[in-house]
Each structure stands twice: as structure tokens, then as C-alpha cells.
Design an enzyme around this catalytic site. Structure first.
Site, PDB file in Angstrom:
ATOM      1  N   LYS A 220       0.828   9.354  -0.606  1.00 53.10           N
ATOM      2  CA  LYS A 220       1.806   8.603   0.190  1.00 53.10           C
ATOM      3  C   LYS A 220       2.566   9.494   1.169  1.00 53.10           C
ATOM      4  CE  LYS A 220       1.869   4.392  -2.288  1.00 53.10           C
ATOM      5  NZ  LYS A 220       2.478   3.471  -3.222  1.00 53.10           N
ATOM      6  N   ARG A 256      -1.512   5.381 -10.485  1.00 54.27           N
ATOM      7  CA  ARG A 256      -2.494   4.756  -9.586  1.00 54.27           C
ATOM      8  C   ARG A 256      -2.872   5.796  -8.538  1.00 54.27           C
ATOM      9  NH1 ARG A 256      -2.420   2.204  -4.687  1.00 54.27           N
ATOM     10  NH2 ARG A 256      -3.762   0.395  -4.439  1.00 54.27           N
TER      11      ARG A 256
HETATM   12  N1  HH2 Z   1       0.573   1.209  -3.465  1.00 48.89           N
HETATM   13  C1  HH2 Z   1      -0.330   0.707  -2.586  1.00 48.89           C
HETATM   14  C2  HH2 Z   1      -1.024  -0.474  -2.891  1.00 48.89           C
HETATM   15  N2  HH2 Z   1      -0.822  -1.123  -4.070  1.00 48.89           N
HETATM   16  N3  HH2 Z   1       0.273  -1.271  -6.155  1.00 48.89           N
HETATM   17  C3  HH2 Z   1       1.167  -0.792  -7.032  1.00 48.89           C
HETATM   18  N4  HH2 Z   1       1.393  -1.425  -8.201  1.00 48.89           N
HETATM   19  N5  HH2 Z   1       1.880   0.351  -6.781  1.00 48.89           N
HETATM   20  C4  HH2 Z   1       1.731   1.055  -5.625  1.00 48.89           C
HETATM   21  O1  HH2 Z   1       2.427   2.079  -5.430  1.00 48.89           O
HETATM   22  C5  HH2 Z   1       0.789   0.568  -4.656  1.00 48.89           C
HETATM   23  C6  HH2 Z   1       0.066  -0.621  -4.961  1.00 48.89           C
HETATM   24  C7  HH2 Z   1      -0.582   1.407  -1.290  1.00 48.89           C
HETATM   25  O2  HH2 Z   1      -1.629   2.334  -1.418  1.00 48.89           O
HETATM   26  P1  HH2 Z   1      -3.165   2.074  -0.966  1.00 48.89           P
HETATM   27  O3  HH2 Z   1      -3.826   1.069  -1.841  1.00 48.89           O
HETATM   28  O4  HH2 Z   1      -3.874   3.374  -0.923  1.00 48.89           O
HETATM   29  O5  HH2 Z   1      -3.080   1.576   0.500  1.00 48.89           O
HETATM   30  P2  HH2 Z   1      -3.152   0.107   1.121  1.00 48.89           P
HETATM   31  O6  HH2 Z   1      -2.082  -0.732   0.567  1.00 48.89           O
HETATM   32  O7  HH2 Z   1      -2.975   0.357   2.594  1.00 48.89           O
HETATM   33  O8  HH2 Z   1      -4.479  -0.469   0.765  1.00 48.89           O
END
Ligand code: HH2
Length: 275
Positions: A220, A256
Site C-alpha cells: 500500500k 491479506r
Molecule cells: N485492500 C484492498 C482490497 N480489498 N479487503 C480488505 N478486507 N482489507 C484490505 O485492506 C483490502 C481489501 C486493496 O488492495 P488490492 O486488492 O491490491 O487492490 P484493488 O482494490 O485496487 O484491487
């Protein structure tokens, strides 16, 4: 009482590997958009030691465009069914939409990871109860499109904690069993660097309410704010692992992450040292 996924964690957090089937995720957008590429990625994360796979068909990055329900189901459900056909690994669906969660659970998901904490639609709490799956309630200030526009709190830790406990109450009032509820402070979701650091420091407090806690800090932007060389999301491995180890010491039930192999190794060393 039925054992939940979080009960598997013991003293070492479970590792939730991220499989984004999206064209625009902040760190791996577009890389695994095709079904075959996404399935190959899921297999690799399983081989690397993931305990849970989190499948997402809509990016939540700041400024991301919403995806319609049918498209999100088309991206995620065949993948969930394909993973389930060859592995018993717990699968989580990263969605705000009850209809997507419903289709994902029918295909074999057992955890609904909802960054909107059941606020996206009025029927979301009832659907969570009806599905009988585990549910992650995450804190987000506002909505993905606008959440990073000058976020403000008087006391970020107290406000995020109160929000999460209130959402857990809403879920239980709708019929979700307490032991199926997870809390997540939502690192990066409507937070400045200082807000993120305060929430990370307060993880032991958030873990003290008897709910499983999930930490999502992998790759992040707060890491780049602490390391100017880490402008590229792929260059944030050190910071991501540091955050996961901090989560482990703080008592989270799962982390995660994008980098499963490195995280599993770091957590194993940390757990061995702690005995
Ligand atoms: N962060 C992201 C997406 N989903 N879910 C939970 N529970 N906690 C988190 O911190 C979280 C999440 C963002 O990360 P990423 O999936 O890599 O990116 P994107 O949302 O752009 O797909």
C-alpha cells in the site's frame, strides 16, 4: 460452536493471498484478468503456502470506476468454481455487492470480504446472515472514488473501532453469528500516513474485542510515503513484510498479501523465534 477460518490461525496469522481479476487494481491490475492467468496465479499462491485465497473482480483503489454486478460475477465466479474443483483451500470473495457474494458462495466461497462493511445496499446484512458464511467488515471513509480526498478524523483509532463494532452489531442483529465476524481497519481506505500508522499501532486494541482481525497492508501507498524509492507498488515488499510481522505480534488472525511466499517465510521465522 462451528470452527471458523480464523480459528485455524493459532499463534501465527493465516496468509490470505490476493487474486485480483481486474484491469485496474493498484498493484497488479490487468496482470491476471484472463481466467487461465488468474487460475495459474491462484495455483501458484496455493503452492507458495497461502491459507486462504481472496478473489476480487472490482478494484477499490482511489478513483477506480465501479463494475456492474454481471461483469463482476463473470470475472470471479468461474474462477472460484475452478479453484474449488481442485483444492479445498478456503476462498474469500472481495466484493461490496450482495448478489456477487451470493453467486460466489454458491460456487464455493466461504468468506465474504466486504470493504463496505455491509453498507453497499440495505439488504446486505440479511444476505450475509442468509449465506451463513464468514464476513469481513472493513472500515472505509466514504467510497473508493473519493475516500482519499483530505480524510479527517478527531481520533482515528476510536472512530474506526467504534465504526467496526457498530457494524458488527448490525450484522448480528440481522442474524450473522458473532464467531463468523471479522474486523479490518482498512489501511489506506480514506486515511493519511499518520492515520494508517496510528491504526497499525493500535492493532492489539482492535484484536481485544474477541473478533478475528484481518490486516491488509500489502504494497500500500503508506509504504511509499516512508520510503521515497518505493514509488512502484512492486517495490514495497520490505514494508509489506514489516507490516505483516507487526500484525503477527499484535494478534491478527490473517494478513491479506500479494507476496505469499515471502510473507509465509517471514511469519514462520517470527513464530519460531517466539516459540
Ligand atoms: N485492500 C484492498 C482490497 N480489498 N479487503 C480488505 N478486507 N482489507 C484490505 O485492506 C483490502 C481489501 C486493496 O488492495 P488490492 O486488492 O491490491 O487492490 P484493488 O482494490 O485496487 O484491487
Amino acid at each position: 460452536m462451528e470452527a471458523g477460518i480464523g480459528d485455524m490461525s493459532g499463534s501465527c496469522p493465516l496468509v490470505m493471498g490476493i487474486v485480483n481479476v481486474t484491469p485496474d487494481s493498484f498493484s497488479d491490475g490487468g496482470r491476471y484478468l484472463g481466467h487461465d492467468a488468474a487460475l495459474a496465479h491462484a495455483r501458484r499462491l496455493i503452492a507458495e503456502g497461502a491459507d486462504i485465497l481472496d478473489i476480487g473482480g472490482e478494484s477499490t483503489r482511489p478513483g477506480a470506476q465501479p463494475v456492474d454486478e454481471a461483469e463482476e460475477i463473470a470475472r470471479t465466479v468461474p474462477l472460484i468454481a475452478a479453484i474449488r474443483a481442485e483444492s479445498a483451500i478456503p476462498i474469500s470473495i472481495d466484493t461490496m455487492k450482495p448478489a456477487v457474494a451470493r453467486a460466489a458462495v454458491a460456487a464455493g466461497a466461504t468468506l465474504w470480504n466486504d470493504v463496505a462493511a455491509l453498507r453497499f445496499s440495505p439488504d446486505a446484512p440479511a444476505v450475509a446472515a442468509e449465506l451463513g458464511c464468514e464476513i469481513v467488515l472493513m472500515h472505509m471513509l466514504g467510497e473508493p472514488r473519493t475516500m482519499q480526498d483530505a480524510p479527517r478524523y478527531d481520533d482515528v483509532v476510536a472512530e474506526v473501532e467504534a465504526f467496526l463494532l457498530a457494524r458488527a452489531d448490525v450484522a448480528q442483529a440481522a442474524g450473522v453469528a458473532r464467531e463468523k465476524i471479522w474486523l479490518d481497519p482498512g489501511i489506506g481506505f480514506g486515511k493519511t500516513l499518520d492515520h494508517n500508522l496510528a491504526l497499525l499501532a493500535a492493532l492489539p486494541r482492535l484484536c481485544g474485542h474477541g473478533y478475528s482481525v484481518l490486516l491488509g497492508a500489502s504494497r500500500k501507498r503508506f509504504i511509499a510515503a516512508l520510503d521515497p524509492l518505493a514509488t512502484d507498488a512492486d517495490d514495497r515488499l520490505g514494508g509489506s513484510v514489516a507490516a505483516a510481522l507487526h500484525g503477527a505480534r499484535s494478534g491478527v488472525a490473517a494478513v491479506r498479501v500479494h507476496d505469499v511466499r515471502e510473507t509465509v517465510q517471514a511469519l514462520a521465522v517470527e513464530a519460531a523465534i517466539r516459540g
